[in-house]
Design a protein around this motif. Structure first.
Motif, PDB file in Angstrom:
ATOM      1  N   SER A 117      42.097  35.240  41.395  1.00 17.84           N
ATOM      2  CA  SER A 117      42.925  35.278  42.599  1.00 17.84           C
ATOM      3  C   SER A 117      43.105  36.734  43.035  1.00 17.84           C
ATOM      4  O   SER A 117      43.536  37.576  42.247  1.00 17.84           O
ATOM      5  CB  SER A 117      44.275  34.639  42.278  1.00 17.84           C
ATOM      6  N   ASN A 132      50.124  34.980  31.619  1.00 20.19           N
ATOM      7  CA  ASN A 132      50.869  35.645  32.687  1.00 20.19           C
ATOM      8  C   ASN A 132      52.258  36.110  32.253  1.00 20.19           C
ATOM      9  O   ASN A 132      52.820  37.005  32.860  1.00 20.19           O
ATOM     10  CB  ASN A 132      50.992  34.717  33.907  1.00 20.19           C
ATOM     11  N   ALA A 153      52.331  41.404  37.638  1.00 19.89           N
ATOM     12  CA  ALA A 153      51.749  40.115  37.229  1.00 19.89           C
ATOM     13  C   ALA A 153      52.093  39.036  38.243  1.00 19.89           C
ATOM     14  O   ALA A 153      51.428  38.002  38.313  1.00 19.89           O
ATOM     15  CB  ALA A 153      52.254  39.730  35.838  1.00 19.89           C
ATOM     16  N   ASP A 185      41.012  30.210  33.007  1.00 21.00           N
ATOM     17  CA  ASP A 185      41.855  30.694  34.094  1.00 21.00           C
ATOM     18  C   ASP A 185      42.031  32.195  33.843  1.00 21.00           C
ATOM     19  O   ASP A 185      42.805  32.614  32.986  1.00 21.00           O
ATOM     20  CB  ASP A 185      43.198  29.946  34.045  1.00 21.00           C
ATOM     21  N   ASP A 224      41.704  26.587  39.963  1.00 21.29           N
ATOM     22  CA  ASP A 224      41.992  25.810  38.745  1.00 21.29           C
ATOM     23  C   ASP A 224      41.859  24.304  39.007  1.00 21.29           C
ATOM     24  O   ASP A 224      41.270  23.569  38.216  1.00 21.29           O
ATOM     25  CB  ASP A 224      43.409  26.120  38.234  1.00 21.29           C
ATOM     26  N   VAL A 249      43.016  34.434  36.065  1.00 24.22           N
ATOM     27  CA  VAL A 249      43.784  34.999  37.185  1.00 24.22           C
ATOM     28  C   VAL A 249      44.486  36.299  36.787  1.00 24.22           C
ATOM     29  O   VAL A 249      44.542  37.241  37.565  1.00 24.22           O
ATOM     30  CB  VAL A 249      44.772  33.945  37.736  1.00 24.22           C
ATOM     31  N   GLN A 250      45.003  36.360  35.559  1.00 26.86           N
ATOM     32  CA  GLN A 250      45.683  37.589  35.137  1.00 26.86           C
ATOM     33  C   GLN A 250      44.710  38.623  34.559  1.00 26.86           C
ATOM     34  O   GLN A 250      45.054  39.800  34.452  1.00 26.86           O
ATOM     35  CB  GLN A 250      46.754  37.279  34.078  1.00 26.86           C
ATOM     36  N   HIS A 297      49.167  28.231  32.758  1.00 29.55           N
ATOM     37  CA  HIS A 297      49.933  28.293  34.007  1.00 29.55           C
ATOM     38  C   HIS A 297      50.115  26.865  34.555  1.00 29.55           C
ATOM     39  O   HIS A 297      49.264  26.009  34.313  1.00 29.55           O
ATOM     40  CB  HIS A 297      49.139  29.150  35.007  1.00 29.55           C
ATOM     41  N   MET A 319      43.224  29.737  29.098  1.00 24.12           N
ATOM     42  CA  MET A 319      43.414  30.903  29.957  1.00 24.12           C
ATOM     43  C   MET A 319      42.918  32.177  29.275  1.00 24.12           C
ATOM     44  O   MET A 319      42.988  32.310  28.049  1.00 24.12           O
ATOM     45  CB  MET A 319      44.873  31.051  30.365  1.00 24.12           C
ATOM     46  N   HIS A 331      45.152  38.447  44.887  1.00 18.86           N
ATOM     47  CA  HIS A 331      46.426  39.175  45.003  1.00 18.86           C
ATOM     48  C   HIS A 331      46.925  39.736  43.680  1.00 18.86           C
ATOM     49  O   HIS A 331      47.915  40.456  43.638  1.00 18.86           O
ATOM     50  CB  HIS A 331      47.499  38.317  45.680  1.00 18.86           C
ATOM     51  N   LYS A 332      46.229  39.421  42.587  1.00 20.64           N
ATOM     52  CA  LYS A 332      46.615  39.992  41.298  1.00 20.64           C
ATOM     53  C   LYS A 332      45.923  41.326  41.041  1.00 20.64           C
ATOM     54  O   LYS A 332      46.239  42.011  40.093  1.00 20.64           O
ATOM     55  CB  LYS A 332      46.273  39.018  40.155  1.00 20.64           C
ATOM     56  N   ALA A 382      49.382  25.727  37.272  1.00 17.75           N
ATOM     57  CA  ALA A 382      48.191  25.310  38.030  1.00 17.75           C
ATOM     58  C   ALA A 382      47.244  24.493  37.146  1.00 17.75           C
ATOM     59  O   ALA A 382      46.543  23.599  37.624  1.00 17.75           O
ATOM     60  CB  ALA A 382      47.468  26.530  38.599  1.00 17.75           C
ATOM     61  N   CYS A 398      43.114  30.314  46.612  1.00 15.95           N
ATOM     62  CA  CYS A 398      44.011  30.952  45.623  1.00 15.95           C
ATOM     63  C   CYS A 398      43.575  30.573  44.201  1.00 15.95           C
ATOM     64  O   CYS A 398      42.678  29.749  44.028  1.00 15.95           O
ATOM     65  CB  CYS A 398      45.459  30.503  45.826  1.00 15.95           C
ATOM     66  N   GLY A 399      44.255  31.155  43.240  1.00 14.86           N
ATOM     67  CA  GLY A 399      43.959  30.833  41.843  1.00 14.86           C
ATOM     68  C   GLY A 399      44.263  29.375  41.540  1.00 14.86           C
ATOM     69  O   GLY A 399      43.514  28.712  40.810  1.00 14.86           O
ATOM     70  N   SER A 400      45.353  28.866  42.096  1.00 15.01           N
ATOM     71  CA  SER A 400      45.731  27.472  41.831  1.00 15.01           C
ATOM     72  C   SER A 400      44.635  26.514  42.314  1.00 15.01           C
ATOM     73  O   SER A 400      44.287  25.550  41.624  1.00 15.01           O
ATOM     74  CB  SER A 400      47.044  27.119  42.536  1.00 15.01           C
ATOM     75  N   CYS A 421      56.152  32.104  39.244  1.00 14.27           N
ATOM     76  CA  CYS A 421      56.062  30.726  39.698  1.00 14.27           C
ATOM     77  C   CYS A 421      57.148  29.867  39.075  1.00 14.27           C
ATOM     78  O   CYS A 421      57.427  28.790  39.558  1.00 14.27           O
ATOM     79  CB  CYS A 421      54.693  30.159  39.357  1.00 14.27           C
TER      80      CYS A 421
END
Ligand code: PLP
Length: 374
Positions: A200, A152, A10, A177, A76, A179-180, A101, A148, A202-203, A103, A71-73, A326
């Protein structure tokens, strides 16, 4: 065992070999600026548009509805500020939840300073927002709901389709969001009533430093970064071509193998929980067991400092987390855990393991052995 046992998917994932191979040529062979007129520039523009097509297809969206970000941030920030600035004449009220999150939460704090009003919805003890509270929070000047998709820290999956219906009935935009969620859950933005969605790479076994924002056609949003014309003028900056190509490939691979990977991950998660209960009956599992990301395990160990446990695990090459990556370094208890009702001492005794597609039962046995000594 002298290899690393990585149970923090995660936080981030390693780049899939197939994704890496797709990306590599764009670093030094096909390195042209996508805005340049000559062949290697145009070729890279094509690569970005092909990636946009893939991402749109995976979400059941249109290509013109996908914007690449860093990125995800950033996605958002662009979603919330972009919608807030473009719709300020309609209203300045936004609804979100207490377990978002940073973000989202910190973007909301900035908007509050700029005169926007934010309602932060409570969640129940499993981490679900209450739909009646959401409906009661809606006002004439509400312009956006941002909830979300999946949390996360505790993995709880929100009733996204139902939120989408409430948003639509009240003529309010709905951002999630995700991202996860992206790469773990198949998302259909049309069916789920989503107007904006953040992701994002990288997840889901893609590279770090690249994200995307879906914005439904017709939704008004303002750019938040000044500069050139890239991404239809909504997100200036020379595109991260390799990253964008990698994001699309990673998303395609994740969705193509979703069922296979999820059933393996789920079986490993259940095995892990069973073994954990065998070594300590007092372990409490946070979040919902059904509507939950497949790889997420969030447990409170009675009277154990999670930081100490994490260091012990690290000595044995095991990577896990005390909360979200984070918030590591924060001395405050996790806002997610306190929002679901955990007292601070329990929040400080909580660990998150997030299982990935390559973890094995053998690795879990080893982790259990180390944990039982701790
Ligand atoms: N949203 C959620 C739910 C996350 O878990 C994360 C990262 O952990 C982010 C946003 C931020 O994504 P990024 O690291 O790509 O900025």
């Amino acid at each position: 065992m002298d290899k690393i046992i990585y149970l923090d998917h995660a936080a981030t994932t390693k780049v899939d070999e197939r994704v890496l191979n797709k990306m590599l040529p764009y670093f030094n062979l096909s390195f042209g600026n996508p805005s340049s007129m000559y062949t290697i520039g145009r070729k890279n523009k094509r690569a970005i548009e092909d990636a946009r097509y893939i991402v749109a297809n995976e979400l059941n969206a249109k290509t013109k509805e996908i914007y690449f970000t860093s990125c995800g941030s950033e996605s958002d920030n662009l979603a919330l500020k972009g919608v807030a600035y473009a719709n300020k004449k309609k209203g300045k009220h936004i609804i979100t939840s207490k377990i978002e999150h940073p973000a989202i939460l910190n973007t909301c704090k900035t908007l509050e300073k700029q005169g926007y009003e934010i309602t932060y919805l409570n969640v129940d003890n499993k981490g679900f927002v209450r739909l009646d509270e959401l409906e009661n929070s809606i006002r004439n000047d509400t312009i956006l709901i941002s909830i979300m998709f999946a949390n996360n820290e505790i993995g709880t999956i929100q009733p996204i389709e139902k939120i989408g219906i409430i948003a639509k009935q009240n003529n309010i935009l709905f951002h999630t969001d995700a991202v996860q969620a992206v790469g773990n859950i198949k998302i259909n933005v049309e069916k789920m009533g989503i107007d904006l969605l953040s992701m994002s790479a990288h997840k889901f076994y893609g590279p770090k430093g690249v994200g995307a924002l879906y914005v439904k056609n017709g939704v008004e949003f303002e750019r938040i970064q000044d500069g050139g014309h890239q991404e239809k003028g909504k997100r200036s900056g020379t595109e991260n071509v390799a990253g964008i190509v990698g994001l699309a490939e990673a998303l395609k691979l994740a969705n193509n193998n979703l069922e296979y990977n999820n059933s393996k991950i789920l079986s490993n998660r259940n095995y892990f929980i069973e073994k954990l209960k065998q070594i300590n009956e007092n372990i409490e599992i946070n979040g919902d067991l059904e509507k939950r990301l497949p790889g997420n395990i969030n447990i409170t160990l009675k009277e154990k400092d999670s930081m100490e446990v994490l260091l012990k695990l690290d000595e044995h090459g095991i990577c896990a987390s005390a909360g979200s990556a984070c918030s590591t370094g924060d001395s405050a208890p996790s806002h997610v855990l306190t929002s679901i009702g955990l007292p601070p001492e329990k929040a400080f005794s909580t660990l998150r393991f997030s299982i990935g597609k390559e973890n094995t039962k053998q690795e879990i046995d080893y982790v259990i052995k180390v944990l039982s000594n701790v």
